[in-house]
Design an enzyme around this catalytic site. Structure first.
Site, mmCIF file in Angstrom:
data_model
loop_
_atom_site.group_PDB
_atom_site.id
_atom_site.type_symbol
_atom_site.label_atom_id
_atom_site.label_comp_id
_atom_site.label_asym_id
_atom_site.label_seq_id
_atom_site.Cartn_x
_atom_site.Cartn_y
_atom_site.Cartn_z
ATOM 1 N N LYS A 1 5.477 6.042 13.121
ATOM 2 C CA LYS A 1 6.777 6.503 13.599
ATOM 3 C C LYS A 1 6.856 7.993 13.327
ATOM 4 C CE LYS A 1 9.311 2.247 12.628
ATOM 5 N NZ LYS A 1 10.517 1.735 11.972
ATOM 6 N N HIS B 1 11.395 12.174 11.384
ATOM 7 C CA HIS B 1 12.615 12.757 11.935
ATOM 8 C C HIS B 1 13.605 13.140 10.836
ATOM 9 C CE1 HIS B 1 14.913 9.090 11.335
ATOM 10 N NE2 HIS B 1 13.987 8.406 11.969
ATOM 11 N N HIS C 1 14.112 11.002 7.669
ATOM 12 C CA HIS C 1 13.112 11.027 6.598
ATOM 13 C C HIS C 1 13.181 12.311 5.784
ATOM 14 C CE1 HIS C 1 11.058 8.498 9.780
ATOM 15 N NE2 HIS C 1 11.344 7.668 8.794
#
Length: 568
Positions: free
Chosen positions: A127, A130, A133
RNA sequence: GCGCCUGUAGCUCAGCUGGAUAGAGCAACGGACUUCUAAUCCGUAGGCCAGGGGUUCGAAUCCCUUCAGGCGCGCCA
């Protein structure tokens, strides 16, 4: 070490036999403004003990306390006993201390020979990284710096989300709609596309979920095809994460993801069974927590595969053995609070007294235009994009303000990335934040660039001063009589108090806030009083204050993970 | 339904274990660069600290309650 409250408390305790110094110390406070004095004792609580009116107590104490070298005068004002300290002496002590301690100013050794494990960042493989995080990464990184500053030995662990049913989903999606070529070319973006597509398709066709679960079960059994795909996805992801960490100057001692603990789970299950904690419920194995007012903690699914909690328990036990931690800190979203409470309790029930040393440090969620960020729906702002925008904006500002600056690119990187980090650490971590381009790219006011600019300004004055003469660090503090000079010094004095608070509350924003306060006080002083004046003594005195401010700003910036810039 | 978190200026937020007139920044308006970096500084305006009870000499802060929003609550992490 200078402690003005302690000096005042000692002074009072010599006058009042009924009170010990600690009691008085606890009650002392800083008055809201400087005209009222420097330290104050509210006498309301004493009123009951001494059986006199607060005003009377203040009056009596005011007249019985004799001025000393440090205490210039004492005033009683409506129930408060206000102390006015010898400001030049105070300034001298504070600045001297900072000059001596330099980059250790504000630090401590209370953590000496203690190990702290900090678990932060923990992005999920496959993933993209973004804004969601980002918070765990910057909060954890800052806490680590704060702990180290206070003398602790820190072990930073990036507990990668590299195991779980989601990889079953990804494998399923890859087999159905992916290609080797596309993944090799587009990396994580292609993996995300597959992941998103899986969720879209699974809505129409729920059997995909079963297939995903079975692929995950194969992974857990060590199936070759499943494992190879998983390893491939993982390598691609880590490579991309490392680019982000390099950009932010964040690092870890270990990248031990969930998969690392995979082979350490079996003995834990056995242990749980032996200790009589595991019970079967609807085909799954759980630890019942009803008597602790919590839902049960799921340990094994009915298909025998593990869950998040299972791996967390195994990981904690492993870390305790491996690192002998005094505290193990988990920096994750507040939405996981119950999960942590549950498995902390399981550790306790297993009989490990160190269950109390496990600490969850929660933070609020990041939303985007009122909507939750979700990889599944593709509704994300990529960190990459934010950073590059911030750097671009910084370069534009440099071009217009200071086009002759050397190392423009490097400065722009630190400034831009720092602006993003600063803004994430600016408010209490528990607050939800709404991502806004306007806010993150605003470099005026209470921002990272503001503090960096202030630091560079101080550096610039110091540089200029050295062009003519090299001043020693002796100065006459009696020349610093203005309110701006005193206010700046008072704020400098508070720094060690702030680092202690940031540590005990596990709250980096205390440092971030402080930096803004300090920068404001410095800029007021700077604006109001010329520093490089002809009068040598005055110049030396003011310059000392500038040096002290520069050191303190730099120390604070490092604690939130920014590199102090000398020129901007 | 139950549990946890949040609610302070138009916006984003500070406000320590209760203490003196509730503070910043952004946005708005008005000022300050021939002088150490104006990414700065100064000023103006802007508040029933969500509502209601209570504890206290004193409450934005502690307790109870209502309301609003967020997040959780068995095979995701």
């Amino acid at each position: 070490m200078l402690d003005i409250k302690r000096i005042v408390a000692k002074n009072i305790s010599e006058q009042v036999s009924q009170l010990d110094i600690e009691q008085i110390y606890e009650n002392l406070e800083y008055p809201p403004n400087a005209e009222m004095g420097d330290v104050a004792l509210p006498c309301f609580k004493l009123s009951r003990i001494l059986r006199k009116s607060p005003n009377q107590i203040a009056q009596e104490l005011a007249s019985s306390i004799t001025p000393s070298q440090f205490i210039e005068k004492v005033e009683a004002v409506s129930g408060y006993l206000n102390f006015f300290i010898n400001r030049p002496l105070f300034i001298e002590k504070v600045v001297d201390r900072i000059m001596v301690e330099q980059d250790k100013y504000g630090s401590s050794d209370i953590g000496k020979s203690r190990n702290i494990v900090i678990d932060y960042s923990a992005p999920n493989i496959a993933k993209p990284f973004h804004v969601g995080h980002l918070r765990s990464t910057v909060i954890g990184n800052s806490l680590r710096k704060i702990f180290e500053f206070m003398g602790y030995n820190c072990i930073g662990i990036n507990y990668l989300g590299d195991w779980g049913t989601q990889f079953g989903k990804l494998i399923t999606a890859y087999n159905l709609w992916g290609s080797k070529q596309a993944v090799e070319e587009k990396g994580i973006k292609e993996l995300m596309r597959l992941y998103v597509k899986f969720h879209q398709e699974a809505e129409k066709n729920p059997s995909l979920e079963d297939e995903a679960r079975s692929w995950f079960a194969r992974m857990e059994r060590g199936d070759k095809q499943a494992t190879e795909l998983w390893q491939w996805f993982k390598d691609i992801s880590i490579k991309e994460f490392e680019k982000v960490y390099d950009l932010m100057d964040v690092d870890f001692d270990y990248y031990t993801g969930e998969s690392f603990y995979n082979d350490k789970i079996e003995p834990i299950i056995e242990e749980l069974k032996q200790k009589g904690l595991l019970i079967e419920s609807q085909g799954a194995l759980i630890v019942d927590l009803e008597q602790y007012d919590m839902p049960p903690c799921l340990i094994l699914k009915k298909d025998g595969s593990t869950l998040y909690a299972t791996r967390d328990i195994a990981a904690a036990i492993h870390r305790k053995r491996e690192y002998g931690f005094d505290k193990c800190i988990y920096v994750t979203g507040a939405s996981q609070s119950l999960h942590f409470q549950q498995w902390f309790k399981v550790i306790e029930l297993m009989g490990y007294e160190w269950a109390n040393d496990l600490i969850h440090v929660p933070f609020g969620i990041v939303s985007l235009g009122g909507e939750k960020l979700a990889t599944r729906t593709g509704k994300v702002v990529l960190l990459e994009d934010i950073m590059s925008e911030a750097i671009k904006k910084t370069l534009e500002i440099i071009e217009s303000k200071n086009p002759g600056l050397e190392n423009k690119e490097d400065v722009a990187r630190h400034m831009g990335v720092g602006a993003v980090i600063f803004s994430d650490l600016y408010s209490n971590r528990i607050k939800d934040v709404s991502f806004s381009w306007d806010e993150i790219l605003n470099f005026d006011g209470e921002t990272g660039p503001y503090v960096q600019y202030t630091h560079a300004r101080a550096c610039s004055v110091i540089r200029k001063s050295e062009e003519t003469t090299v001043d020693d660090n002796n100065f006459n503090s009696r020349l610093l009589q203005t309110k701006e000079e005193y206010q700046l010094c008072k704020t400098l004095y508070e720094f060690p108090e702030k680092t202690r608070m940031a540590l005990s509350q596990l709250e980096p924003s205390i440092i971030t806030r402080y930096l803004v306060d300090l920068a404001q006080d410095f800029n007021r002083f700077y604006h109001e009083h010329p520093i490089l004046v002809d009068d040598k003594e005055l110049r030396k005195a003011r310059l000392s204050l500038v040096k002290a401010a520069k050191i303190t700003l730099a120390n604070g910036l490092r604690l939130i993970g920014l590199k102090p810039l000398e020129k901007v």
